[in-house]
Structures are given as structure tokens and as C-alpha cells.
Design a protein around this motif. Structure first.
Motif, PDB file in Angstrom:
ATOM      1  N   THR A  77      62.999  44.411  29.693  1.00 31.01           N
ATOM      2  CA  THR A  77      62.886  45.864  29.655  1.00 31.01           C
ATOM      3  C   THR A  77      62.399  46.415  30.992  1.00 31.01           C
ATOM      4  OG1 THR A  77      62.432  45.845  27.278  1.00 31.01           O
ATOM      5  CG2 THR A  77      61.765  47.809  28.501  1.00 31.01           C
ATOM      6  N   LYS A  78      61.387  45.771  31.549  1.00 27.48           N
ATOM      7  CA  LYS A  78      60.826  46.223  32.829  1.00 27.48           C
ATOM      8  C   LYS A  78      61.847  46.089  33.948  1.00 27.48           C
ATOM      9  CE  LYS A  78      57.113  47.567  35.163  1.00 27.48           C
ATOM     10  NZ  LYS A  78      56.454  48.845  34.881  1.00 27.48           N
ATOM     11  N   GLY A  80      65.102  46.004  33.687  1.00 27.90           N
ATOM     12  CA  GLY A  80      66.153  46.990  33.480  1.00 27.90           C
ATOM     13  C   GLY A  80      65.754  48.361  33.985  1.00 27.90           C
ATOM     14  N   ASP A  81      64.524  48.765  33.693  1.00 29.62           N
ATOM     15  CA  ASP A  81      64.040  50.085  34.110  1.00 29.62           C
ATOM     16  C   ASP A  81      63.898  50.186  35.630  1.00 29.62           C
ATOM     17  OD1 ASP A  81      63.931  50.834  31.467  1.00 29.62           O
ATOM     18  OD2 ASP A  81      61.775  50.510  31.264  1.00 29.62           O
ATOM     19  N   VAL A  82      63.290  49.159  36.251  1.00 30.62           N
ATOM     20  CA  VAL A  82      63.023  49.223  37.690  1.00 30.62           C
ATOM     21  C   VAL A  82      64.318  49.084  38.494  1.00 30.62           C
ATOM     22  CG1 VAL A  82      61.782  48.136  39.615  1.00 30.62           C
ATOM     23  CG2 VAL A  82      60.676  48.345  37.388  1.00 30.62           C
ATOM     24  N   GLY A  84      67.453  49.823  37.488  1.00 30.74           N
ATOM     25  CA  GLY A  84      68.495  50.784  37.187  1.00 30.74           C
ATOM     26  C   GLY A  84      69.608  50.227  36.323  1.00 30.74           C
ATOM     27  N   PRO A  86      69.294  49.310  32.734  1.00 32.32           N
ATOM     28  CA  PRO A  86      68.626  49.149  31.434  1.00 32.32           C
ATOM     29  C   PRO A  86      69.540  48.680  30.317  1.00 32.32           C
ATOM     30  CG  PRO A  86      68.989  51.466  31.894  1.00 32.32           C
ATOM     31  CD  PRO A  86      69.344  50.720  33.149  1.00 32.32           C
ATOM     32  N   ASP A  87      70.856  48.855  30.472  1.00 34.50           N
ATOM     33  CA  ASP A  87      71.781  48.486  29.399  1.00 34.50           C
ATOM     34  C   ASP A  87      72.339  47.074  29.539  1.00 34.50           C
ATOM     35  OD1 ASP A  87      73.110  49.328  31.709  1.00 34.50           O
ATOM     36  OD2 ASP A  87      74.875  50.039  30.609  1.00 34.50           O
ATOM     37  N   GLU A 284      56.348  48.488  41.764  1.00 37.20           N
ATOM     38  CA  GLU A 284      56.205  49.881  41.330  1.00 37.20           C
ATOM     39  C   GLU A 284      54.908  50.502  41.834  1.00 37.20           C
ATOM     40  OE1 GLU A 284      58.485  51.391  37.493  1.00 37.20           O
ATOM     41  OE2 GLU A 284      56.793  50.088  37.005  1.00 37.20           O
TER      42      GLU A 284
END
Length: 380
Positions: A77-78, A80-82, A84, A86-87, A284
Motif C-alpha cells: 500500500t505504501k 503504491g501510494d508513494v 504513483g 496504487p492499482d 516521504e
């Protein structure tokens, strides 16, 4: 029995490190501008990183992938978010070569084909399939030679389309920026063209971001400098664990992978995931993507002004520069006389820089000053 020497050994024995500094067994301090082949992304012994690993070790270090491992989901999850993406799904393994092997397998299963395209000066690892796609005859044993592998000229879309049109290609693999090949930056039109051509001919595009990923170039992935490019598979390792062995494959949601297709014993273990999460958290918290872009721009500009430097390539803190003289004596003087680690890359005239992303600007300034000193002596 003794350890097998995998590289020509530098006569330095590191015993301690912090940030961008290393100390040897004589308590001599060195500046690390190479990060052990781009591995040290957030600096040696970062306090958040060491705490994350120690805390995990106090609970559970390992169990197999046959049970629920929540920290894997946290990492996926992390990331994917960082990043770009996420899917995308995340398959975890232990190294960059292993990540590339599994990406090749996925592309072959998904397309039902066995052919692959790679490029001149490319490097994808030292395991069997990865070696077959690496343009280096020194590591290509007869066992690793495959008729289904086609090494084509870098940045040559015409050659790629001609090969794809024959109908046997499962995938095209290319580095976000070629590292071992001398820091060769692909033309944005080349990468976009690869994406279009692989879609046209039913092949998969694999972006090898093992060295060029994880904020190193001033984007999370080097291919993200090219707007609109979304590969089918992205491979990662090196800076992902800051020294703890971990790799992974980011897999497009279009893939139909099933249980049993991919497997690993150690991949995604609790300690590795803790290390990888710490890296993302520091990236981050310290805004290291922007820091790498800014530091890289400054040192590239400084290197371009150095007499004796003939060309500078790269983005962010993934930098290669060519000298008018051979690089080996210069690198030797830098490490033995000025206590600065640098790397080799590509031809005999290239020096490669892959420092920690949070390196201090004054350390980069010092390096340029010492490089100028060495080059003046060599030119005298």
C-alpha cells in the motif's frame, strides 16, 4: 575455504558507517558517493531505519508466505501510494535479478510467447534469464545463451518494431536509465514508442528500475520523467531496502496471474518489509525525491565546468561523467588519497556517482574540489 572474490577488491575494510560517511578498521573516514552500487538510498545507519528493523526483530523476523503477513500489505500500500502505482500488485523477492526473472516469467505466461528484446549496454542481473538479456559477453556463459533473446540497438525504435512484427516476442525490457552501461538516458520518445509498439504487437513492456528507481533520479521512477508512460511491469531492488536484501515486481492490474505461478521462500519476509517500509517513510518525511533532483542538478552543473570532464549524463543522483583520461587512476586517487568512494561504469573513461539521496551539499562540493585536484595532477 575462502570467500570467492566477486569483484577486484579495494584495500579498504569498512567497519562502521553513518549517513554518507564510512569508517574503516583504522578509523579512517571516507565519503561514500557510490552507496554500494546504488543500494544506500537513505544513508547508512539511518536511525528510523535501524529502529524499524530492531523493533521488528523483537517480534518476528521470518515466516513463510503460506501464512498471513500483514506487513507485506502495509508495504504494498505504501509503495503504491508513494510511487504513483496504487492499482498495481506487488510481488516481493530478494534481489533485482530475481525481480527481473519473475517479470520475464509473467510476460511469457501472459502472452504465451518466449521471445524477449533487450538493448545494447543493458544490464539486468546475473541469474540465468537476466544474464541472457544482459549485453556483456564476460558474464554470458553458453548455458545462458538463448535464441529467443534479441539484443537490439538502444534508442532504435525501427529495429524494435521489425523484431516485434515477427510475432514471437513476449516482452521488451529496458532500464529507466542504464546504470552499468555508463548512465545512458533513454530518449523519451524511445520509451513512449516502446509502450506503443508493445501494445500494438501484444507484448509486455518491462521497466527495469532496479538501479534507477526509489527517488534516485528526482522522480520515484526514472521512467516517470516521461509523461504518460505506464509500463506493464516494473522491477525494483537496490535502494528499496537500503542494504537489506529485498526486490519486487510491480504488476499491472491487467495481468491474470494465479496462485502457484510465482513463489519465494525468503521474499517479503518480516524483516525485509520493515526495512523497505522505513525507506519509504524516510523518503516521504525528508522529501528525498525533491532533494535528489536539486542535489543532482547542482553537481551536474558543477561537473560540466570541470576541466578534463568531457561529458556528464544522468538525472538526480544517478550520474555518470566521462574523462579525457582513463577513469581507473582517478578513482584510485580519489579513494586512497582523498578518501572518497566512487564507482566505475561503461567504458574506461566513465565514473559513476550514486550517493545517498540525503547527502549534504557540502559533501558534493568537496568531491568536485578533490576531483579537480586529481585531474590537475594527472594532466600535469
Amino acid at each position: 575455504m575462502k570467500p570467492f572474490d566477486v569483484y577486484p577488491l579495494i584495500n579498504v575494510t569498512p567497519v562502521k558507517a553513518a549517513g554518507s560517511k564510512i569508517w574503516d578498521d583504522q578509523d579512517t573516514e571516507y565519503l561514500d558517493l557510490y552507496g554500494g552500487h546504488a543500494v544506500i538510498s537513505i544513508g547508512h545507519s539511518h536511525p528510523h531505519y535501524t529502529k524499524r528493523i530492531k523493533d521488528q526483530l523483537d517480534n518476528i523476523a521470518f515466516y513463510s508466505n503460506s501464512v498471513q503477513i500483514p506487513i507485506q500489505k502495509e508495504l504494498a500500500t505504501k509503495l503504491g501510494d508513494v510511487s504513483g502505482y496504487p492499482d498495481y500488485d506487488l510481488f516481493l523477492c530478494n534481489s533485482g535479478a530475481e525481480a527481473n526473472e519473475n517479470a520475464l516469467k509473467l510476460a511469457s505466461f501472459e502472452t504465451g510467447k518466449k521471445g524477449f528484446i533487450a538493448f545494447t549496454k543493458g544490464f539486468h542481473g546475473r541469474t540465468s534469464g537476466a544474464v541472457a538479456l544482459t549485453d556483456n559477453p564476460k558474464i554470458l556463459a553458453p548455458f545462458n545463451t538463448h535464441e529467443s533473446v534479441h539484443i537490439l540497438p538502444f534508442n532504435d525504435l525501427e529495429a524494435v518494431e521489425k523484431q516485434l512484427a515477427e510475432g514471437s516476442i513476449a516482452g521488451v525490457i529496458v532500464e529507466g536509465i542504464q546504470g552499468v552501461g555508463g548512465i545512458q538516458v533513454p530518449d523519451p520518445a524511445f520509451l513512449l514508442g516502446l509502450s506503443e509498439l508493445t501494445k500494438k504487437y501484444g507484448a509486455k513492456l518491462i521497466l527495469d528500475e532496479v538501479q534507477s528507481g526509489y527517488a534516485r533520479t528526482g522522480k520515484f521512477f526514472a521512467h516517470q520523467w516521461v509523461e504518460g508512460l505506464k509500463p506493464d511491469l516494473i522491477t525494483v531492488a537496490k535502494g528499496m531496502g537500503n542494504g537489506f536484501p529485498i526486490g519486487g515486481v510491480l504488476i499491472s492490474p491487467e495481468f491474470q496471474a494465479s496462485h502457484g505461478l510465482l513463489g519465494t521462500t525468503f521474499g517479503g519476509n518480516h524483516l525485509a518489509c520493515a526495512a523497505a517500509l522505513a525507506v519509504l517513510e524516510v523518503i516521504e518525511e525528508e522529501n528525498l525525491i525533491a532533494a535528489a533532483a536539486e542535489s543532482g542538478k547542482a553537481i551536474i552543473a558543477a561537473l560540466e565546468k570541470v576541466e578534463g570532464v568531457t561529458e556528464v549524463r544522468g538525472k538526480g543522483l544517478m550520474i555518470g561523467f566521462d574523462l579525457a583520461t582513463e577513469a581507473a587512476p582517478v578513482r584510485s586517487a580519489l579513494i586512497h588519497e582523498h578518501k572518497i568512494f566512487t564507482g566505475s561504469s561503461g567504458g574506461k573513461h566513465t565514473i559513476r556517482l550514486l550517493p545517498p539521496l540525503n547527502i549534504e551539499p557540502k559533501a558534493l562540493t568537496l568531491f568536485v574540489e578533490k576531483l579537480e585536484e586529481v585531474l590537475k595532477v594527472k594532466q600535469a
